[in-house]
Scaffold this motif. Structure first.
Motif, mmCIF file in Angstrom:
data_model
loop_
_atom_site.group_PDB
_atom_site.id
_atom_site.type_symbol
_atom_site.label_atom_id
_atom_site.label_comp_id
_atom_site.label_asym_id
_atom_site.label_seq_id
_atom_site.Cartn_x
_atom_site.Cartn_y
_atom_site.Cartn_z
ATOM 1 N N ASN A 1 0.830 -1.199 0.000
ATOM 2 C CA ASN A 1 0.000 0.000 0.000
ATOM 3 C C ASN A 1 0.866 1.252 0.000
ATOM 4 N N GLN A 2 2.111 1.088 -0.315
ATOM 5 C CA GLN A 2 3.050 2.192 -0.336
ATOM 6 C C GLN A 2 2.572 3.265 -1.318
ATOM 7 N N VAL A 3 2.769 4.533 -0.949
ATOM 8 C CA VAL A 3 2.415 5.638 -1.835
ATOM 9 C C VAL A 3 3.436 5.679 -2.960
ATOM 10 N N LYS A 4 2.934 5.690 -4.177
ATOM 11 C CA LYS A 4 3.809 5.712 -5.329
ATOM 12 C C LYS A 4 4.084 7.165 -5.703
ATOM 13 N N SER A 5 5.341 7.565 -5.723
ATOM 14 C CA SER A 5 5.718 8.912 -6.121
ATOM 15 C C SER A 5 6.266 8.856 -7.530
ATOM 16 N N PRO A 6 5.596 9.510 -8.478
ATOM 17 C CA PRO A 6 6.102 9.511 -9.853
ATOM 18 C C PRO A 6 7.494 10.121 -9.923
ATOM 19 N N ILE A 7 8.277 9.653 -10.882
ATOM 20 C CA ILE A 7 9.629 10.161 -11.063
ATOM 21 C C ILE A 7 9.763 10.782 -12.446
ATOM 22 N N SER A 8 10.769 11.612 -12.601
ATOM 23 C CA SER A 8 11.007 12.298 -13.872
ATOM 24 C C SER A 8 11.697 11.356 -14.857
ATOM 25 N N ALA A 9 11.710 11.752 -16.116
ATOM 26 C CA ALA A 9 12.401 10.972 -17.146
ATOM 27 C C ALA A 9 13.883 10.843 -16.812
ATOM 28 N N ALA A 10 14.477 11.913 -16.305
ATOM 29 C CA ALA A 10 15.894 11.868 -15.940
ATOM 30 C C ALA A 10 16.138 10.854 -14.817
ATOM 31 N N GLN A 11 15.211 10.793 -13.859
ATOM 32 C CA GLN A 11 15.347 9.824 -12.768
ATOM 33 C C GLN A 11 15.182 8.395 -13.268
ATOM 34 N N VAL A 12 14.331 8.197 -14.273
ATOM 35 C CA VAL A 12 14.171 6.864 -14.861
ATOM 36 C C VAL A 12 15.487 6.434 -15.491
ATOM 37 N N VAL A 13 16.092 7.326 -16.250
ATOM 38 C CA VAL A 13 17.363 7.004 -16.901
ATOM 39 C C VAL A 13 18.426 6.699 -15.853
ATOM 40 N N GLU A 14 18.465 7.468 -14.765
ATOM 41 C CA GLU A 14 19.422 7.204 -13.693
ATOM 42 C C GLU A 14 19.174 5.832 -13.064
ATOM 43 N N MET A 15 17.898 5.499 -12.857
ATOM 44 C CA MET A 15 17.542 4.199 -12.283
ATOM 45 C C MET A 15 18.010 3.069 -13.205
ATOM 46 N N LEU A 16 17.743 3.215 -14.505
ATOM 47 C CA LEU A 16 18.141 2.190 -15.464
ATOM 48 C C LEU A 16 19.661 2.084 -15.551
ATOM 49 N N ALA A 17 20.341 3.214 -15.529
ATOM 50 C CA ALA A 17 21.799 3.200 -15.591
ATOM 51 C C ALA A 17 22.377 2.443 -14.394
ATOM 52 N N GLU A 18 21.774 2.643 -13.240
ATOM 53 C CA GLU A 18 22.223 1.936 -12.044
ATOM 54 C C GLU A 18 21.944 0.433 -12.149
ATOM 55 N N CYS A 19 20.744 0.085 -12.604
ATOM 56 C CA CYS A 19 20.374 -1.335 -12.727
ATOM 57 C C CYS A 19 21.253 -2.063 -13.741
ATOM 58 N N PHE A 20 21.569 -1.382 -14.837
ATOM 59 C CA PHE A 20 22.267 -2.030 -15.941
ATOM 60 C C PHE A 20 23.753 -1.679 -15.998
ATOM 61 N N MET A 21 24.245 -0.931 -14.994
ATOM 62 C CA MET A 21 25.648 -0.505 -14.962
ATOM 63 C C MET A 21 26.057 0.118 -16.297
ATOM 64 N N GLU A 22 25.266 1.084 -16.718
ATOM 65 C CA GLU A 22 25.448 1.737 -18.013
ATOM 66 C C GLU A 22 25.615 3.239 -17.771
ATOM 67 N N ASN A 23 26.268 3.915 -18.686
ATOM 68 C CA ASN A 23 26.430 5.356 -18.614
ATOM 69 C C ASN A 23 25.087 6.028 -18.908
ATOM 70 N N VAL A 24 24.695 6.975 -18.086
ATOM 71 C CA VAL A 24 23.423 7.684 -18.247
ATOM 72 C C VAL A 24 23.303 8.277 -19.647
ATOM 73 N N ASP A 25 24.384 8.864 -20.134
ATOM 74 C CA ASP A 25 24.356 9.520 -21.446
ATOM 75 C C ASP A 25 24.142 8.549 -22.602
ATOM 76 N N ASP A 26 24.370 7.267 -22.368
ATOM 77 C CA ASP A 26 24.234 6.269 -23.429
ATOM 78 C C ASP A 26 22.845 5.629 -23.485
ATOM 79 N N LEU A 27 22.003 5.928 -22.502
ATOM 80 C CA LEU A 27 20.670 5.311 -22.462
ATOM 81 C C LEU A 27 19.640 6.209 -23.134
ATOM 82 N N THR A 28 19.324 5.884 -24.365
ATOM 83 C CA THR A 28 18.290 6.608 -25.107
ATOM 84 C C THR A 28 17.062 5.718 -25.215
ATOM 85 N N LEU A 29 15.942 6.317 -25.541
ATOM 86 C CA LEU A 29 14.701 5.551 -25.672
ATOM 87 C C LEU A 29 14.815 4.454 -26.720
ATOM 88 N N GLU A 30 15.638 4.674 -27.730
ATOM 89 C CA GLU A 30 15.764 3.718 -28.827
ATOM 90 C C GLU A 30 16.674 2.540 -28.504
#
Length: 94
Positions: A10-39
């Protein structure tokens, strides 16, 4: 493409920005933030392997209290699919 989600808390879900999504993915995938594009595809991201996918599943659970199934995770083949999932569940700020 649709992805199922099971609410696990029942945790309150706080939406995150697109930049925060990219940071989250970069952390999960050990990838450079600048290299993660939508494509970018899953196949082009070395860290988006089975361990990276588990990291993403755990991060979504911890951060938003949602469970992404392994099947749904496998169906995400582009960075944009993660954004689509978050947007669909109102977890992405405009």
């Amino acid at each position: 493409m649709t992805f199922g989600v099971i609410e696990v808390s029942n945790q309150v879900k706080s939406p995150i920005s697109a930049a925060q999504v990219v940071e989250m993915l970069a952390e999960c995938f050990m990838e450079n933030v600048d290299d993660l594009t939508l494509e970018r595809t899953r196949d082009s991201i070395a860290g988006w392997d089975s361990m990276g996918a588990l990291m993403l599943i755990a991060e979504l659970d911890e951060r938003f209290g949602v469970e992404l199934s392994a099947d749904d995770s496998r169906a995400m083949t582009r960075v944009s699919h993660v954004f689509d999932f978050l947007r669909r569940h109102e977890l992405l700020r405009a």
